[in-house]
Scaffold this motif. Sequence first.
Motif, PDB file in Angstrom:
ATOM      1  N   ALA A  53       0.830  -1.208   0.000  1.00  0.00           N
ATOM      2  CA  ALA A  53       0.000   0.000   0.000  1.00  0.00           C
ATOM      3  C   ALA A  53       0.863   1.256   0.000  1.00  0.00           C
ATOM      4  N   LEU A  54       1.905   1.287   0.819  1.00  0.00           N
ATOM      5  CA  LEU A  54       2.758   2.473   0.885  1.00  0.00           C
ATOM      6  C   LEU A  54       3.518   2.684  -0.413  1.00  0.00           C
ATOM      7  N   ASP A  55       3.982   1.602  -1.032  1.00  0.00           N
ATOM      8  CA  ASP A  55       4.665   1.729  -2.319  1.00  0.00           C
ATOM      9  C   ASP A  55       3.717   2.301  -3.373  1.00  0.00           C
ATOM     10  N   HIS A  56       2.455   1.890  -3.335  1.00  0.00           N
ATOM     11  CA  HIS A  56       1.468   2.434  -4.262  1.00  0.00           C
ATOM     12  C   HIS A  56       1.200   3.900  -3.955  1.00  0.00           C
ATOM     13  N   LEU A  57       1.096   4.230  -2.678  1.00  0.00           N
ATOM     14  CA  LEU A  57       0.827   5.607  -2.275  1.00  0.00           C
ATOM     15  C   LEU A  57       1.913   6.556  -2.764  1.00  0.00           C
ATOM     16  N   VAL A  58       3.167   6.141  -2.671  1.00  0.00           N
ATOM     17  CA  VAL A  58       4.273   7.003  -3.087  1.00  0.00           C
ATOM     18  C   VAL A  58       4.094   7.444  -4.539  1.00  0.00           C
ATOM     19  N   GLN A  59       3.585   6.551  -5.376  1.00  0.00           N
ATOM     20  CA  GLN A  59       3.391   6.887  -6.781  1.00  0.00           C
ATOM     21  C   GLN A  59       2.283   7.915  -6.981  1.00  0.00           C
ATOM     22  N   GLU A  60       1.379   8.032  -6.011  1.00  0.00           N
ATOM     23  CA  GLU A  60       0.256   8.958  -6.112  1.00  0.00           C
ATOM     24  C   GLU A  60       0.604  10.361  -5.642  1.00  0.00           C
ATOM     25  N   LEU A  61       1.658  10.492  -4.877  1.00  0.00           N
ATOM     26  CA  LEU A  61       1.982  11.771  -4.248  1.00  0.00           C
ATOM     27  C   LEU A  61       2.820  12.651  -5.167  1.00  0.00           C
ATOM     28  N   PRO A  62       2.638  13.988  -5.072  1.00  0.00           N
ATOM     29  CA  PRO A  62       3.512  14.894  -5.824  1.00  0.00           C
ATOM     30  C   PRO A  62       4.942  14.796  -5.301  1.00  0.00           C
ATOM     31  N   LYS A  63       5.898  15.028  -6.170  1.00  0.00           N
ATOM     32  CA  LYS A  63       7.303  14.825  -5.813  1.00  0.00           C
ATOM     33  C   LYS A  63       7.961  16.136  -5.403  1.00  0.00           C
ATOM     34  N   VAL A  64       8.715  16.042  -4.301  1.00  0.00           N
ATOM     35  CA  VAL A  64       9.530  17.145  -3.814  1.00  0.00           C
ATOM     36  C   VAL A  64      10.927  16.592  -3.562  1.00  0.00           C
ATOM     37  N   ASN A  65      11.895  17.055  -4.365  1.00  0.00           N
ATOM     38  CA  ASN A  65      13.267  16.558  -4.253  1.00  0.00           C
ATOM     39  C   ASN A  65      13.315  15.034  -4.315  1.00  0.00           C
ATOM     40  N   GLY A  66      12.516  14.461  -5.195  1.00  0.00           N
ATOM     41  CA  GLY A  66      12.535  13.029  -5.420  1.00  0.00           C
ATOM     42  C   GLY A  66      11.695  12.210  -4.458  1.00  0.00           C
ATOM     43  N   LYS A  67      11.073  12.849  -3.465  1.00  0.00           N
ATOM     44  CA  LYS A  67      10.234  12.144  -2.499  1.00  0.00           C
ATOM     45  C   LYS A  67       8.768  12.532  -2.698  1.00  0.00           C
ATOM     46  N   GLY A  68       7.879  11.620  -2.339  1.00  0.00           N
ATOM     47  CA  GLY A  68       6.461  11.935  -2.373  1.00  0.00           C
ATOM     48  C   GLY A  68       6.076  12.832  -1.212  1.00  0.00           C
ATOM     49  N   ARG A  69       5.370  13.929  -1.519  1.00  0.00           N
ATOM     50  CA  ARG A  69       4.978  14.874  -0.462  1.00  0.00           C
ATOM     51  C   ARG A  69       3.655  14.440   0.154  1.00  0.00           C
ATOM     52  N   LEU A  70       3.707  14.098   1.445  1.00  0.00           N
ATOM     53  CA  LEU A  70       2.506  13.767   2.211  1.00  0.00           C
ATOM     54  C   LEU A  70       2.240  14.930   3.153  1.00  0.00           C
TER      55      LEU A  70
END
Length: 450
Positions: A53-70
């Motif tokens: 689930a978390l791996d899928h969530l990362v793909q849904e998040l906008p990227k900030v410096n290569g990381k998903g922004r939550l």
Amino acid sequence: MDDQLLIRAYSVGVGDCIYVRIPKACTKDGVVDDFHILIDCGKKGSADLLKVALDHLVQELPKVNGKGRLDLLLISHEHEDHIKGIDPAWFANIKIENIWMSVAIDRTHPQARFTHQFHDMAAMAMRNIAARGLALSPELEDIVERYGIGNDGAVDALRKVLPQQNGIAPLYVHADLKPEALRPPTLTGAVFKVIGPEFDIDSFYLGDAGESVLHGFSASTGVLKPAGKAADCGLPSNISASDFKRLQSRMMSSAFAFAEEEGEVVNNTSVMLLIEWRGRRLLFVGDAEWNTAYREKKKNFAWNTAWALHKDELNKPVDFLKIGHHGSINSTPWNDKEDGARTEASSILDAILPLPDGGVAPSAKAIVSTERTFYKVIPRATLLVEIAKRISNTKVYSTALPPDQLAGLPNFTDYEKKWLGSPQPLRTDLESRLTGKGFVNVMIDPKTAP
């Protein structure tokens, strides 16, 4: 789609891992974007599905410096089915902007002193039972696992590790915080309100009997030592070996009852979050429980406390309900006797999810993150059928699922067969069988213009 709010319940078994995307509700550096929330990340048993689930969530998040922004990680309470996936390594690719959790998790909170002692004593007893290597029923094994060392690691990650990794301080939330104190700096398109728990945890959720409950149980922790330590201490000189075993058995029963009661307190200090967005009201309740009625200075339950103190928020319909405690009988207020009598609990349900007038279709939506296992009351089929009368997104699973899948459902004959012919809210366990996806989406349209 761009103007709809998304609630996504990941299918993780008995647990909550819920993603919320609020459209155009985040403004950062002058740029308007969606606001992204993860509410809880846990399950009973293996954590494998949480990693998926978390791996899928990362793909849904906008990227900030290569990381998903939550934008917000919200943890409702500290049971494993809500925090088991809180592993700092699993969040390495996520930049968390805000971390919220129940004020009951704050170990420095002076108004939760007895509550924390309650938890520590229950944990000691359960871990000592675990160390004895006894064969336990699934129900008792579940209680023991609730107090595993891994749970401590997840709580430590929430309080220390993840905040340090993200350069932020956690916020311990409670009902006394006003919406302005609950507004993350970048939130511009929604209002957050917390209607539970109350700030004074001990007074509202243990009441005036808290100290006596702790004292009454303290003797049990001495008898329930791990097997090796008990052997080192020897038997008491004034009791036979058989009587000592019977005493331990009684103490063990007392310990399990004590742990169950402590578990109630943890559930009832769940964060109850109300999101208001463009004329819609969405309620996320963790595992908040209900009882017959609120009582002054007594051990109270979350729904009754919120009804007594925040009726202005609860005494009107919601547009979405995250069904509590995986569909448990005691976590959505209703008349569980099913005899038609009006009770405080049924009044709450009628307020937040009113039965529609004749000929009018309901408009509210709901979802339950659940899985049928050995529990008799999770999910409670009659409760789900009752909720389905009040919402629009329902399904008749006896016709939706093919016969071979129906017959293969866990405990199908005992708990499902009679009720799957009636509409039920969307269930993660059954939807995953239907769609093959690892999640269920609920879309909410705005009621008013931006």
